[in-house]
Design a protein around this motif. Structure first.
Motif, PDB file in Angstrom:
ATOM      1  N   SER A  67      81.961 -62.893  61.549  1.00 56.94           N
ATOM      2  CA  SER A  67      81.424 -61.728  62.254  1.00 56.94           C
ATOM      3  C   SER A  67      80.353 -61.051  61.399  1.00 56.94           C
ATOM      4  O   SER A  67      80.310 -61.200  60.174  1.00 56.94           O
ATOM      5  N   ASN A  68      79.494 -60.310  62.067  1.00 59.34           N
ATOM      6  CA  ASN A  68      78.448 -59.566  61.362  1.00 59.34           C
ATOM      7  C   ASN A  68      79.045 -58.565  60.374  1.00 59.34           C
ATOM      8  O   ASN A  68      78.486 -58.301  59.316  1.00 59.34           O
ATOM      9  N   GLU A  69      80.195 -57.995  60.748  1.00 59.50           N
ATOM     10  CA  GLU A  69      80.853 -57.020  59.856  1.00 59.50           C
ATOM     11  C   GLU A  69      81.277 -57.682  58.553  1.00 59.50           C
ATOM     12  O   GLU A  69      81.126 -57.104  57.469  1.00 59.50           O
ATOM     13  N   ILE A  70      81.814 -58.889  58.654  1.00 53.55           N
ATOM     14  CA  ILE A  70      82.236 -59.602  57.447  1.00 53.55           C
ATOM     15  C   ILE A  70      81.027 -60.032  56.630  1.00 53.55           C
ATOM     16  O   ILE A  70      81.005 -59.890  55.391  1.00 53.55           O
ATOM     17  N   ILE A  71      79.986 -60.526  57.285  1.00 57.70           N
ATOM     18  CA  ILE A  71      78.783 -60.963  56.566  1.00 57.70           C
ATOM     19  C   ILE A  71      78.154 -59.805  55.800  1.00 57.70           C
ATOM     20  O   ILE A  71      77.849 -59.913  54.604  1.00 57.70           O
ATOM     21  N   SER A  72      77.957 -58.676  56.470  1.00 56.58           N
ATOM     22  CA  SER A  72      77.350 -57.524  55.796  1.00 56.58           C
ATOM     23  C   SER A  72      78.258 -56.990  54.694  1.00 56.58           C
ATOM     24  O   SER A  72      77.784 -56.533  53.651  1.00 56.58           O
ATOM     25  N   GLY A  73      79.586 -57.070  54.922  1.00 62.57           N
ATOM     26  CA  GLY A  73      80.531 -56.609  53.907  1.00 62.57           C
ATOM     27  C   GLY A  73      80.461 -57.440  52.642  1.00 62.57           C
ATOM     28  O   GLY A  73      80.520 -56.922  51.522  1.00 62.57           O
ATOM     29  N   ILE A  74      80.336 -58.762  52.788  1.00 61.12           N
ATOM     30  CA  ILE A  74      80.215 -59.649  51.622  1.00 61.12           C
ATOM     31  C   ILE A  74      78.894 -59.394  50.906  1.00 61.12           C
ATOM     32  O   ILE A  74      78.840 -59.298  49.671  1.00 61.12           O
ATOM     33  N   GLN A  75      77.819 -59.278  51.669  1.00 60.04           N
ATOM     34  CA  GLN A  75      76.507 -59.073  51.054  1.00 60.04           C
ATOM     35  C   GLN A  75      76.426 -57.754  50.290  1.00 60.04           C
ATOM     36  O   GLN A  75      75.792 -57.658  49.247  1.00 60.04           O
ATOM     37  N   ALA A  76      77.085 -56.737  50.829  1.00 60.10           N
ATOM     38  CA  ALA A  76      77.053 -55.424  50.165  1.00 60.10           C
ATOM     39  C   ALA A  76      78.047 -55.335  49.031  1.00 60.10           C
ATOM     40  O   ALA A  76      77.952 -54.456  48.178  1.00 60.10           O
ATOM     41  N   GLY A  77      79.040 -56.233  49.009  1.00 63.13           N
ATOM     42  CA  GLY A  77      80.049 -56.190  47.954  1.00 63.13           C
ATOM     43  C   GLY A  77      81.327 -55.507  48.376  1.00 63.13           C
ATOM     44  O   GLY A  77      82.258 -55.387  47.584  1.00 63.13           O
ATOM     45  N   ARG A  78      81.395 -55.047  49.638  1.00 64.12           N
ATOM     46  CA  ARG A  78      82.619 -54.382  50.085  1.00 64.12           C
ATOM     47  C   ARG A  78      83.766 -55.375  50.252  1.00 64.12           C
ATOM     48  O   ARG A  78      84.927 -55.006  50.150  1.00 64.12           O
ATOM     49  N   ILE A  79      83.423 -56.631  50.554  1.00 64.30           N
ATOM     50  CA  ILE A  79      84.434 -57.673  50.750  1.00 64.30           C
ATOM     51  C   ILE A  79      84.257 -58.713  49.654  1.00 64.30           C
ATOM     52  O   ILE A  79      83.143 -59.173  49.398  1.00 64.30           O
ATOM     53  N   ASN A  80      85.339 -59.082  49.030  1.00 59.08           N
ATOM     54  CA  ASN A  80      85.307 -60.129  48.013  1.00 59.08           C
ATOM     55  C   ASN A  80      85.319 -61.475  48.718  1.00 59.08           C
ATOM     56  O   ASN A  80      86.287 -61.831  49.394  1.00 59.08           O
ATOM     57  N   ARG A  81      84.262 -62.216  48.548  1.00 64.73           N
ATOM     58  CA  ARG A  81      84.142 -63.503  49.227  1.00 64.73           C
ATOM     59  C   ARG A  81      85.291 -64.447  48.870  1.00 64.73           C
ATOM     60  O   ARG A  81      85.834 -65.145  49.726  1.00 64.73           O
ATOM     61  N   ASP A  82      85.673 -64.489  47.594  1.00 60.82           N
ATOM     62  CA  ASP A  82      86.745 -65.391  47.168  1.00 60.82           C
ATOM     63  C   ASP A  82      88.061 -65.049  47.849  1.00 60.82           C
ATOM     64  O   ASP A  82      88.858 -65.938  48.175  1.00 60.82           O
ATOM     65  N   GLU A  83      88.298 -63.771  48.081  1.00 61.33           N
ATOM     66  CA  GLU A  83      89.539 -63.382  48.752  1.00 61.33           C
ATOM     67  C   GLU A  83      89.504 -63.798  50.225  1.00 61.33           C
ATOM     68  O   GLU A  83      90.524 -64.189  50.803  1.00 61.33           O
ATOM     69  N   LEU A  84      88.311 -63.712  50.819  1.00 57.81           N
ATOM     70  CA  LEU A  84      88.179 -64.187  52.197  1.00 57.81           C
ATOM     71  C   LEU A  84      88.441 -65.689  52.276  1.00 57.81           C
ATOM     72  O   LEU A  84      89.144 -66.166  53.175  1.00 57.81           O
ATOM     73  N   LEU A  85      87.894 -66.432  51.306  1.00 57.63           N
ATOM     74  CA  LEU A  85      88.113 -67.881  51.287  1.00 57.63           C
ATOM     75  C   LEU A  85      89.595 -68.198  51.140  1.00 57.63           C
ATOM     76  O   LEU A  85      90.128 -69.098  51.812  1.00 57.63           O
TER      77      LEU A  85
END
Length: 582
Positions: free
Chosen positions: A541-559
């Motif tokens: 989702s766009n929310e997840i993409i923007s969150g990863i790019q901004a640093g709000r979401i840890n990509r490794d945790e999503l993986l």
């Protein structure tokens, strides 16, 4: 040229030694020694035996810094005032008297004779000047610890403080010189900084010394003056080592040593007596309060300073964060910061341990810690508990990051000793004054310390632990201000205000969110659940993409979450690839 006997008052000075007359040094030395020998009442025969036993002259390096200090003091206080004298015989006599007048900083006249007579026929028995010097210093500190400030004038108090500080410095010189044989330079530096701060900047101003510190100069009281728990632990550990040194030198009794041990063990966290058992933690704590070497500039001085402020705020807000995640956040707010130079900045900071943050590669340093094998920036407070660090890390998995605006993030707003819920302080002061009758400094002090305890209490990872912190505040108000607050209807306004304050304080274990905000945020599970996944063409989702790019979401945790989800393998694979490419 100065000659000083380490065990006695015997000292000799030769003026105008140069290349032309250097061959006469031995003759002039022995002539002056004979004069001093006679002044002491020793026989000419014993001098001949002394010189014969000495044998050929040898030049060696100084083996103890105390010797250099003693010679320096001797020159400043004794030789320099006499330098106008050209008669070496008169000077020798004057020097002997001057040294004896210095008191027990040097050995007294009778002791010099005793030392020499005991050594005859000059199979020299070691007399340790350092031990005599140590006894003089500690005896002086014992006397000073008996002073009553109420019986002294202001000038006398100032003089007593100066005497305590001077004696403390002399004691520390001896202690640190001895400690160099057993501990690293970093450890020695920590002992020095901790003890000078505590003994000279805290205890001395209360007319306290090491011999009565537990009476009125508690280390724990430093908490209310901005000294953190780690620093207080360091101070206690350093006091413990100093006490062990004095016990080994027979300066303090077993009972005195036991009293200091009890005093230094009030905090449950302390150093292990065996320094080698955990050298990593020892080296870390050794450098917390020491000046670090100046690091090379990576970007430019202003940008490097900005990144440093970012890292301080990240640690204050999140407790720990990976270097990769930190870069995402900084780059999101500063697109000109490139990854290559940021990585170099982080590399330069490796093992440069400060009170604000610590950077370490877990792959290299902590192979037995259950945490991701990558570079982390984290709070120094986490390293002292081997179980706390991985549990802290696991607790944060899947939580989003609270990320303030850049101007707020780099403005030191999240320093543990700043921003103590100041918006609520006035409300709390008015309540304490109107409902509980406090006034003046009592109102200000009670409000500030209540807020301080809510901010600094060692909360657990559960939200319910906020209640424990509130109970501590209530106990403090009852004990220190004579109140009788209970969790009942009468005190409901106070309890509600404390809860409001506590739930709005940002918590590192919530990645910077307050308890209230955390209840309103979406974790990774919820974000994935809200995605409308087309099984034929799955996309993040766009929310997840923007969150990863901004640093709000840890990509490794999503993986990690995707790997463990119940989604079809092909869907997981495609989403996984998208996340990796961000």
């Amino acid at each position: 040229m100065i000659f000083l006997n380490d065990a006695t008052t015997m000292a000799i000075v030769l003026f105008d030694v140069n290349a032309k007359n250097k061959q006469t040094i031995k003759e002039r030395f022995e002539k002056q020694l004979a004069i001093i020998w006679q002044e002491l009442g020793l026989s000419a025969e014993s001098l001949a035996d002394y010189l014969a036993t000495g044998g050929d002259w040898q030049i060696n390096k100084t083996i103890h810094p105390l010797q250099v200090k003693t010679i320096t003091n001797f020159y400043q206080n004794v030789i320099k005032p006499q330098k106008t004298s050209t008669n070496e015989i008169d000077l020798a006599k004057a020097l002997l008297k001057k040294v004896q007048q210095k008191g027990r900083i040097y050995v007294g006249e009778g002791e010099t004779v005793k030392v020499i007579e005991m050594a005859q026929p000059f199979s020299i028995k070691h007399v340790n000047l350092e031990e005599l010097y140590l006894k003089e210093i500690t005896n002086k500190l014992r006397r000073l610890s008996q002073l009553d400030g109420e019986d002294l004038t202001a000038d006398e108090v100032d003089n007593a403080i100066q005497q305590i500080q001077d004696a403390n410095n002399q004691l520390l010189d001896l202690f640190l010189a001895d400690a160099k044989h057993n501990y690293s330079t970093k450890t020695i530096r920590r002992y020095r900084d901790n003890l000078q701060f505590y003994l000279n900047e805290w205890a001395a101003y209360r007319l306290s010394t090491l011999f009565n510190i537990y009476v009125q100069t508690s280390v724990d009281e430093l908490e209310f003056h901005g000294v953190g728990k780690t620093e207080r632990t360091n101070i206690k550990a350093s006091l413990k080592k100093l006490a062990k040194y004095l016990k080994d030198k027979d300066i303090i009794s077993d009972n005195e040593y036991d009293d200091i041990l009890v005093y230094t063990q009030k905090d449950p966290v302390d150093f292990d007596e065996d320094e080698e058992e955990d050298q990593t933690i020892e080296d870390f704590l050794a450098s917390l309060f020491s000046e670090s070497d100046k690091l090379p500039v990576v970007f430019d001085p202003q940008t490097d300073k900005m990144i440093d402020e970012y890292l301080k705020s990240f640690v204050a807000l999140y407790g720990l964060i990976s270097a990769q995640q930190a870069y995402q956040m900084i780059h999101g707010q500063n697109p000109s910061i490139d990854k290559e130079r940021f990585d170099q900045y982080i590399q330069n900071k490796f093992n440069e341990m400060t009170m604000e943050y610590f950077i370490i590669d877990f792959r290299e340093e902590f192979r037995d810690v259950d945490i991701a094998p990558e570079i982390f920036i984290f709070s120094p407070l986490l390293i002292k508990d081997g179980d706390r660090l991985p549990s802290f890390y696991k607790h944060q998995q899947g939580l989003p990051y609270y990320i303030p605006e850049k101007e707020v993030l780099i403005d030191n707003n999240f320093n543990p000793f700043a921003n103590i819920s100041s918006n609520y302080q006035q409300d709390l002061e008015e309540l304490l004054a109107n409902q509980y009758g406090l006034s003046g400094d009592d109102v200000k002090g009670a409000a500030f310390l209540s807020l301080y305890q809510l901010k600094m209490s060692a909360y657990g990872l559960e939200l319910s632990s906020v209640n424990e912190a509130i109970n501590k505040v209530i106990a403090f108000l009852n004990e220190e201000h004579g109140l009788s607050v209970k969790q009942d209807k009468t005190n409901e306004p106070l309890i509600k205000l404390l809860v409001l304050i506590a739930t709005n304080i940002r918590r590192p274990w919530n990645r910077g969110w307050s308890n209230y905000e955390l209840l309103r945020t979406k974790d990774i599970a919820k974000l994935v659940a809200e995605m409308e996944i087309n099984l034929e063409d799955p996309k993040l989702s766009n929310e997840i993409i923007s969150g990863i790019q901004a640093g709000r979401i840890n990509r490794d945790e999503l993986l990690n979450f995707l790997e463990d989800s119940n989604l079809p393998p092909k869907v997981i694979s495609k989403l996984y690839k998208q996340a990796e490419e961000l």
